[in-house]
Design a protein around this motif. Structure first.
Motif, mmCIF file in Angstrom:
data_model
loop_
_atom_site.group_PDB
_atom_site.id
_atom_site.type_symbol
_atom_site.label_atom_id
_atom_site.label_comp_id
_atom_site.label_asym_id
_atom_site.label_seq_id
_atom_site.Cartn_x
_atom_site.Cartn_y
_atom_site.Cartn_z
ATOM 1 N N ARG A 181 -12.514 -4.646 -1.212
ATOM 2 C CA ARG A 181 -12.828 -3.214 -1.277
ATOM 3 C C ARG A 181 -14.248 -3.065 -0.771
ATOM 4 N NH1 ARG A 181 -11.248 -1.059 -6.879
ATOM 5 N NH2 ARG A 181 -9.129 -1.425 -6.196
ATOM 6 N N GLY A 218 -2.662 -7.510 -12.523
ATOM 7 C CA GLY A 218 -2.092 -8.176 -11.346
ATOM 8 C C GLY A 218 -0.591 -8.372 -11.413
ATOM 9 N N SER A 256 -3.099 -3.007 -17.828
ATOM 10 C CA SER A 256 -3.129 -2.382 -16.515
ATOM 11 C C SER A 256 -4.182 -3.044 -15.635
ATOM 12 C CB SER A 256 -3.436 -0.891 -16.685
ATOM 13 O OG SER A 256 -3.275 -0.248 -15.458
ATOM 14 N N GLY A 257 -3.830 -3.305 -14.408
ATOM 15 C CA GLY A 257 -4.781 -3.895 -13.477
ATOM 16 C C GLY A 257 -4.851 -5.399 -13.566
ATOM 17 N N ASP A 297 0.831 -1.208 0.000
ATOM 18 C CA ASP A 297 0.000 0.000 0.000
ATOM 19 C C ASP A 297 0.861 1.251 0.000
ATOM 20 O OD1 ASP A 297 -2.006 -1.776 0.133
ATOM 21 O OD2 ASP A 297 -2.721 -1.223 2.130
#
Ligand SMILES: Nc1ncnc2c1ncn2[C@@H]1O[C@H](COP(=O)(O)OP(=O)(O)OP(=O)(O)O)[C@@H](O)[C@H]1O
Ligand SMILES: [Mg+2]
Lengths: 389, 234
Positions: free
Chosen positions: B17, B47, B44-45, A383
Motif C-alpha cells: 500500500r 487474512g 477481521s483483517g 480486488d
C-alpha cells in the motif's frame, strides 16, 4: 441460455440509461445523415451537368454581357456543332419569396442543346411560334398550379417593366437530377423591348451554350473559343458546364467544409456519450466480472460481453437514427425540391451515407468499449470481489 | 494424512500500500484431507479471505507452495488457472454474487456454459443442483425475487453444479438471519456428509464453526495449533 442472451439482458438492465444513450446516438446519426445528404444534394446538380457542353461568358464577370455578334464566330470554330445563348432574367413573380430561375434563351437551338428537357411536340411547336410564350418545369408548374395556356406577369428587375407571358409548354426532366423548376422564354422578347426602350442594352447575351461534336475535343474547342476573342473588346471565359456549375459550388466551399467538420464533430460527441455510459456500466459491473472470472470465464468472454453490450446499444441507436433520417429526408426533400429545386434537384439519402452512419454507430460502440474491456480484463479477481464490501 | 487434498506449505503473502508492505500471511502451512469440512475463524483483517483466494487459485502467494488434488497451482498460468478453477472449485460468497439479470436456473447454468455439455445435459445438472438445495420450484425466479437465504442456496447450487473437487465458502452466512444461516449450514453439512464434498469455510459465526468438523483459528497471519472437534470422527 447463451452469452448473447446475457448481452441482451445486460443492455436492457438500466432501461432509461440505455434508452437515453440510444436516442442520443439516434439524434446524432440524424444530424450526420441530414448534413451529408445536403452536401450530396448540392453536388448532385454538378454531377448531372454535361461535360460535352461548354459555357462561354465574359472574362471579367458573369454580370458583364457579350455581344450577339459572337454567335456566328463561335459557330465557325471547328468542332462546334451547335450554339445557343441566353440571359439570366431575374424578375419577380408577385412576391420576391416566389423566387424561381428564369432564362431568356434562343429557343430553337437551346432545346436542341438540352435534350434532357422533355416537352411534347405540339407544345414545343407552340412555344417556338409565339414571341411572348414560355415553357416551365413540371415542379414549378405544380407549385403555382399552372397549366398550358395560363398567363402570368413578371416584374422585371434587371430588365425593368412588366412582362406578360403565356405558358405554351411544361417540360419534364429526362433524369432525376434534371432541374424542373426553371422558366425558359424567348430572348427576342426581351431584346425587342430593349431596342425600343434602352437601345444600348440590345443585342447583349449573358452566356453562350456550345455543343461540341466530340467529347475528346472539348478542351481544344474551349481554348479555341477564348483565343478567338483574345484582344477583342469583350474577352471570354469558356468552361465545361460542369466546371461552370462547380464555380458556383466552390463559392460556398467553406460552408460545405464546415458542414463536413460538423458531421464529424457530431460523431465525436456521441462517442463521448457512449463512452460515458459504458464507463458507468463497467464500474458497476466490476464485481460481476470478477465473479465470472472466478467461475472460469476467460478474458475473451468478458471482452465479448462488454463489446457486445456497447455495440448493441450503439447499433440500436444507429438504426433508429437511420430510420428517422429516412423519414426526415423524405419530408425535407419534398420541401426543398418544391422551393429550392434549382439548387437541390435531388434530395435523397445515399447508400454511402447509410453505410457510413451504420459504420459510425458500430465504431462508436466498439471504441467506447475498449477501455472498460481492458479494465475488466486487467482487474485482479481478488480486488474485483473486494469491491462489493 | 499423506494424501491431503489441499497442501499448503510455508505460504506467505503481503500487500503493498504505497511504499508500505503489509504482511498478511506469514509462513502458513495447512493440510486438508479429502472429505474434510474445515472452518477458518479469526478476527477481521487476519487474512482469512486472502488464504481462501490462494487455495481457490484466484490469487498467488509471494512464496510457498499450494498443491490441490495433486496440481501445483502456483505454477499455473492465468488461463490455466481459469480452466482449473472451472473444473475443481465451487465458490460461495458472503453476498451470493448472483447475476441479477439471470434467473436462478440461468445463474446455476452459468459455469456449465464453459463445458462441452449439451443443452439437455446442462438442464439435467442444473435441475439436480437446484433440487439438492431445495429450490426446484424457484428456477424461473430472478435473484431480486428471492430471499437472502434462497439466493445463497442458488449460489451453492451454482458452486456444486460442476461437481467440483473442493468448495470454498467465504462467510456464507455472514449476511443472513439466524434461521436462514442455519439452513445454509445444514445444507453445507449435507454436501459434506452425503455428497462427500470437501469444504473450506471462512466464518465469524461460532455456530457455523460448530457445524464444521475442524476449526482453525487465525490471528495476524498465523494459524493457531490444531484443535480438532471431539464430536467429529474420522
Ligand atoms: N488487494 C489488497 N490490497 C491491499 N491490502 C489488502 C488487499 N487485500 C487484502 N488486504 C489487506 O490484507 C489484510 C487481510 O485481508 P483479508 O481480506 O484476507 O482479511 P479477512 O481475515 O478476510 O478479514 P474479514 O474478516 O474482514 O473478511 C487486511 O488488512 C486487508 O486490508
Ligand atoms: Mg474476509
Amino acid at each position: 441460455m447463451k452469452i448473447l442472451k446475457l448481452i441482451l439482458k445486460n443492455s436492457l438492465r438500466h432501461k432509461l440509461r440505455s434508452l437515453l444513450t440510444a436516442v442520443g446516438i439516434a439524434m446524432a446519426i440524424l444530424a450526420f445523415g441530414l448534413l451529408r445528404t445536403i452536401i450530396d444534394a448540392y453536388f448532385f446538380g454538378v454531377e448531372a451537368s454535361s461535360d460535352t457542353r461548354l459555357i462561354t461568358r465574359n472574362a471579367v464577370s458573369l454580370t458583364f454581357p457579350l455581344p450577339l455578334a459572337y454567335k456566328d464566330k463561335i459557330a465557325e470554330i471547328p468542332g462546334v456543332s451547335n450554339v445557343s445563348y441566353g440571359n439570366w432574367f431575374g424578375a419577380t413573380y408577385i412576391d420576391p419569396k416566389n423566387f424561381f430561375a428564369q432564362f431568356a434563351v434562343e429557343p430553337e437551338s437551346f432545346l436542341q442543346l438540352y435534350p434532357e428537357f422533355i416537352i411534347p411536340p405540339d407544345e414545343k411547336e407552340a412555344f417556338l411560334r409565339e414571341r411572348n410564350s414560355c415553357i416551365v418545369g413540371r415542379k414549378l408548374a405544380d407549385k403555382h398550379g399552372w397549366k398550358v395556356g395560363d398567363t402570368f406577369r413578371l416584374t422585371g428587375t434587371i430588365f425593368p417593366g412588366d412582362w406578360d407571358f403565356v405558358i405554351r409548354g411544361i417540360y419534364d426532366g429526362r433524369d432525376k437530377a434534371t432541374d424542373e423548376t426553371t422558366m425558359y422564354f424567348h430572348w427576342q422578347y426581351v431584346d425587342e423591348r430593349m431596342n425600343a426602350t434602352s437601345p444600348g442594352r440590345a443585342g447583349q447575351v449573358g452566356v453562350y451554350y456550345i455543343a461540341v461534336e466530340d467529347a475528346n475535343a472539348v478542351a481544344g474547342v474551349s481554348a479555341a473559343v477564348d483565343a478567338t476573342f483574345d484582344n477583342s473588346q469583350d474577352e471570354t471565359k469558356t468552361e465545361t458546364e460542369k466546371e461552370f456549375q462547380l464555380s458556383f459550388v466552390s463559392m460556398v466551399g467553406t460552408i460545405v467544409t464546415s458542414v463536413r467538420i460538423i458531421s464529424v464533430v457530431v460523431i465525436a460527441i456521441i462517442l463521448l456519450v457512449m463512452a460515458n455510459t459504458m464507463a458507468m456500466t463497467a464500474r458497476e459491473r466490476i464485481s460481476e466480472y470478477a465473479v465470472l472470472k472466478t467461475l472460469g470465464f476467460m478474458p475473451k468472454h468478458l471482452v465479448g460481453l462488454i463489446f457486445g453490450e456497447s455495440t448493441a446499444i450503439a447499433l440500436a441507436g444507429g438504426l433508429l437514427g437511420i430510420g428517422i433520417t429516412l423519414m426526415a429526408v423524405k419530408r425535407f426533400g419534398i420541401f426543398l425540391t418544391e422551393n429550392l429545386g434549382s439548387f437541390f434537384p435531388v434530395f435523397e439519402i445515399s447508400a454511402t451515407t447509410i453505410t457510413l452512419a451504420t459504420v459510425a454507430a458500430v465504431s462508436v460502440g466498439v471504441i467506447a468499449a475498449i477501455f472498460p474491456a481492458i479494465r475488466a480484463v486487467k482487474m485482479p479477481i481478488a480486488d474485483g470481489l473486494r469491491q462489493i464490501d | 494424512m499423506s494424501a491431503a487434498l489441499v497442501e499448503i506449505q510455508e505460504v506467505s503473502k503481503s500487500y503493498r500500500r504505497g511504499s508500505q508492505t503489509i504482511p498478511v500471511l506469514q509462513g502458513i502451512t495447512l493440510l486438508v484431507p479429502p472429505g474434510e469440512f474445515l472452518a477458518l475463524m479469526g478476527p477481521s483483517g487476519s487474512g482469512k479471505t486472502t488464504l481462501l483466494n490462494l487455495i481457490a487459485g484466484i490469487d498467488k502467494p509471494d512464496s510457498g507452495g499450494i498443491v490441490v488434488s495433486g496440481t501445483d497451482i502456483v505454477s499455473l498460468s492465468e488461463s490455466q488457472l481459469a480452466a482449473w478453477r472451472a473444473r475443481h472449485i465451487g465458490f460461495v460468497f458472503q453476498f451470493y454474487n448472483l447475476m441479477p439479470v439471470l434467473t436462478a436456473y440461468e445463474n446455476v447454468e452459468l459455469p456449465l456454459l464453459l463445458t462441452s455439455l449439451s443443452r439437455q445435459e446442462r438442464k439435467k445438472h442444473v435441475e439436480t443442483a437446484l433440487d439438492i438445495v431445495g429450490l426446484a420450484d424457484r428456477m424461473q425466479h430472478y435473484p431480486n425475487q428471492l430471499s437472502g437465504g434462497q439466493e445463497q442456496r442458488v449460489a451453492i447450487a451454482r458452486a456444486v453444479v460442476t461437481d467440483p473437487t473442493l468448495i470454498v465458502a467465504d462467510e456464507p452466512t455472514g449476511d443472513l438471519d439466524k434461521e436462514s444461516a442455519g439452513e445454509i449450514l445444514t445444507l453445507l453439512e449435507r454436501l459434506n456428509s452425503e455428497f462427500e464434498k470437501t469444504i473450506i469455510m471462512v466464518t465469524h459465526d461460532p455456530r457455523a464453526a460448530d457445524q464444521a468438523h475442524v476449526t482453525r483459528h487465525f490471528d495476524k497471519g498465523v494459524l493457531e495449533e490444531l484443535n480438532r472437534d471431539a464430536s467429529s470422527a474420522d
